[in-house]
Design an enzyme around this catalytic site. Structure first.
Site, mmCIF file in Angstrom:
data_model
loop_
_atom_site.group_PDB
_atom_site.id
_atom_site.type_symbol
_atom_site.label_atom_id
_atom_site.label_comp_id
_atom_site.label_asym_id
_atom_site.label_seq_id
_atom_site.Cartn_x
_atom_site.Cartn_y
_atom_site.Cartn_z
ATOM 1 N N THR A 64 38.956 40.076 46.667
ATOM 2 C CA THR A 64 39.863 40.333 45.541
ATOM 3 C C THR A 64 40.046 39.134 44.608
ATOM 4 O OG1 THR A 64 41.752 39.700 46.922
ATOM 5 C CG2 THR A 64 41.167 42.030 46.890
ATOM 6 N N TYR A 127 33.776 41.215 39.495
ATOM 7 C CA TYR A 127 34.682 41.941 40.398
ATOM 8 C C TYR A 127 34.700 43.427 40.033
ATOM 9 C CZ TYR A 127 39.221 43.585 42.223
ATOM 10 O OH TYR A 127 40.211 44.308 42.841
HETATM 11 N N1 LIG Z 1 45.314 42.306 44.243
HETATM 12 C C1 LIG Z 1 45.269 43.025 43.134
HETATM 13 O O1 LIG Z 1 45.849 42.674 42.090
HETATM 14 C C2 LIG Z 1 44.519 44.338 43.125
HETATM 15 C C3 LIG Z 1 44.501 45.100 41.946
HETATM 16 C C4 LIG Z 1 43.799 46.308 41.941
HETATM 17 C C5 LIG Z 1 43.141 46.740 43.074
HETATM 18 N N2 LIG Z 1 43.154 45.977 44.193
HETATM 19 C C6 LIG Z 1 42.424 46.445 45.372
HETATM 20 O O2 LIG Z 1 43.361 46.736 46.388
HETATM 21 C C7 LIG Z 1 42.791 46.469 47.672
HETATM 22 C C8 LIG Z 1 43.731 45.590 48.470
HETATM 23 O O3 LIG Z 1 43.981 44.394 47.740
HETATM 24 P P1 LIG Z 1 44.930 43.247 48.315
HETATM 25 O O4 LIG Z 1 45.518 42.539 47.153
HETATM 26 O O5 LIG Z 1 45.804 43.804 49.373
HETATM 27 O O6 LIG Z 1 43.831 42.297 48.965
HETATM 28 P P2 LIG Z 1 44.038 40.959 49.810
HETATM 29 O O7 LIG Z 1 45.467 40.626 49.976
HETATM 30 O O8 LIG Z 1 43.112 39.954 49.198
HETATM 31 O O9 LIG Z 1 43.464 41.392 51.227
HETATM 32 C C9 LIG Z 1 42.135 41.779 51.376
HETATM 33 C C10 LIG Z 1 41.819 41.820 52.846
HETATM 34 O O10 LIG Z 1 40.426 42.188 52.956
HETATM 35 C C11 LIG Z 1 39.987 41.801 54.228
HETATM 36 N N3 LIG Z 1 38.579 41.417 54.154
HETATM 37 C C12 LIG Z 1 38.005 40.486 53.362
HETATM 38 N N4 LIG Z 1 36.693 40.462 53.574
HETATM 39 C C13 LIG Z 1 36.431 41.391 54.509
HETATM 40 C C14 LIG Z 1 35.251 41.830 55.161
HETATM 41 N N5 LIG Z 1 34.065 41.302 54.878
HETATM 42 N N6 LIG Z 1 35.352 42.814 56.090
HETATM 43 C C15 LIG Z 1 36.549 43.347 56.413
HETATM 44 N N7 LIG Z 1 37.705 42.970 55.838
HETATM 45 C C16 LIG Z 1 37.642 41.998 54.900
HETATM 46 C C17 LIG Z 1 40.861 40.656 54.688
HETATM 47 O O11 LIG Z 1 41.543 41.218 55.758
HETATM 48 P P3 LIG Z 1 41.761 40.570 57.210
HETATM 49 O O12 LIG Z 1 41.968 39.098 56.994
HETATM 50 O O13 LIG Z 1 42.950 41.314 57.642
HETATM 51 O O14 LIG Z 1 40.566 40.901 58.005
HETATM 52 C C18 LIG Z 1 41.880 40.488 53.572
HETATM 53 O O15 LIG Z 1 43.147 40.263 54.086
HETATM 54 C C19 LIG Z 1 41.416 45.886 47.394
HETATM 55 O O16 LIG Z 1 40.459 46.891 47.472
HETATM 56 C C20 LIG Z 1 41.502 45.400 45.955
HETATM 57 O O17 LIG Z 1 40.238 45.385 45.321
HETATM 58 C C21 LIG Z 1 43.841 44.799 44.253
#
Ligand SMILES: NC(=O)c1ccc[n+]([C@@H]2O[C@H](COP(=O)([O-])OP(=O)(O)OC[C@H]3O[C@@H](n4cnc5c(N)ncnc54)[C@H](OP(=O)(O)O)[C@@H]3O)[C@@H](O)[C@H]2O)c1
Length: 287
Positions: A64, A127
């Site tokens: 992300t 991204y």
């Molecule tokens: N952040 C934003 O502003 C935003 C906006 C729009 C959409 N999104 C989408 O919403 C979703 C969740 O975002 P978030 O902000 O909660 O993300 P985040 O806080 O960055 O958490 C992402 C999690 O992905 C896991 N991860 C990373 N690489 C991995 C891999 N190779 N295999 C398995 N797990 C992996 C890690 O989990 P573990 O450490 O628990 O394994 C990490 O904690 C994502 O799909 C993102 O693209 C986010």
């Protein structure tokens, strides 16, 4: 009892999902971190899902770091593209429903009205491109999917809200862009939407963001005002921001999402409405 596998359980959305389901006696949640199952590894995904045989897979995992994706396009493609592909193959094999999360950054942001689900994407960053690849794989490789595009997410983790609060401790003014308009969305609200959709058979692509729209600068002002913080928000343009941060990725100027699909399924499933961004940030800061 629904057996639900959650990837990315330590991320912002993953944590919100685990919290959301605490009182659902009809759901057994199984958290799977990236160490246990790197989603870009097809064999690992197939083996783990065959062993667990879930009813639902909620994919909260992703790469992300929007700026980081520009430099690490391969990794972005692996985690955000191949990862959901593997989960879609696994969901199709096991018969599980797949909930996958995508982003407003699949759009170019050049429009002058909120994007609906049927609008053509056109990502302007690595991204966004990697997330669009993930969407396409999910749509083509499994039948029982929900793709939820969300935006400007904040929950328990590193996010814009926490950055602003931290900056305000050491600065009496902060510079924030005012020409990017979007929908700040709390992870708790997205978790409620996931919980609602996952119990239906209303498969498809959804926009799931808090209602209303604002700029990053106005959002920062709202955060400070709710917390009674005196720091001043200097409104700057994206161009000025990029001059100060030359490695930053392109971002869409207007990426407001309209949840047309949610309103279309409402007559059959009772409907679900996300909170306004103003209500959601107030709730978040209260906690
Ligand atoms: N952040 C934003 O502003 C935003 C906006 C729009 C959409 N999104 C989408 O919403 C979703 C969740 O975002 P978030 O902000 O909660 O993300 P985040 O806080 O960055 O958490 C992402 C999690 O992905 C896991 N991860 C990373 N690489 C991995 C891999 N190779 N295999 C398995 N797990 C992996 C890690 O989990 P573990 O450490 O628990 O394994 C990490 O904690 C994502 O799909 C993102 O693209 C986010």
């Amino acid at each position: 009892m629904r057996k639900i596998v959650v990837t990315g359980p330590n991320g912002q959305l993953g944590k919100a999902v685990l919290k959301e389901y605490k009182n659902d006696a009809d759901a057994e949640l199984i958290s799977i971190s990236h160490r246990e199952m790197p989603i870009e590894d097809l064999d690992a995904v197939l083996n783990k899902t065959a062993e667990l045989d879930p009813d639902v897979i909620i994919n909260c995992a992703g790469y992300t770091d929007v700026d980081g994706c520009e430099k690490n396009t391969h990794l972005a493609g692996r985690i955000n593209g191949i990862g959901p592909r593997n989960l879609a193959i696994a969901a199709q094999k096991t018969g599980a429903k797949l909930v996958h999360i995508s982003t407003d950054y699949v759009f170019d942001g050049c429009g002058d009205r909120p994007y609906v689900e049927s609008d053509a994407p056109g990502p302007v960053s690595a991204y966004g491109r990697s997330k669009l690849v993930g969407e396409k794989y999910v749509e083509s490789l499994c039948q029982k999917y929900f793709i939820i595009r969300t935006a400007w997410l904040y929950g328990d983790g590193e996010n814009f809200v926490r950055s602003m609060l931290r900056l305000s401790e050491s600065h009496d003014q902060v510079s924030v862009v005012d020409d990017q308009i979007g929908c700040p969305t709390s992870a708790a609200e997205v978790a409620k939407l996931i919980h609602y959709l996952e119990q239906t058979e209303q498969y498809g692509l959804y926009h799931g963001v808090c209602r209303g729209e604002t700029s990053w600068a106005d959002f920062a002002e709202r955060i400070f005002s709710i917390k009674g913080i005196k720091a001043k928000v200097n409104h700057i343009s994206s161009e000025e921001y990029v001059k100060m941060n030359p490695d930053s990725a392109n971002r869409p100027h207007y990426s407001v999402l309209e949840d047309q699909m949610l309103s279309l399924i409402a007559p059959e499933d009772g409907g679900f409405q996300m909170a306004t961004w103003q209500e959601a940030i107030k709730n978040y800061l209260k906690k």
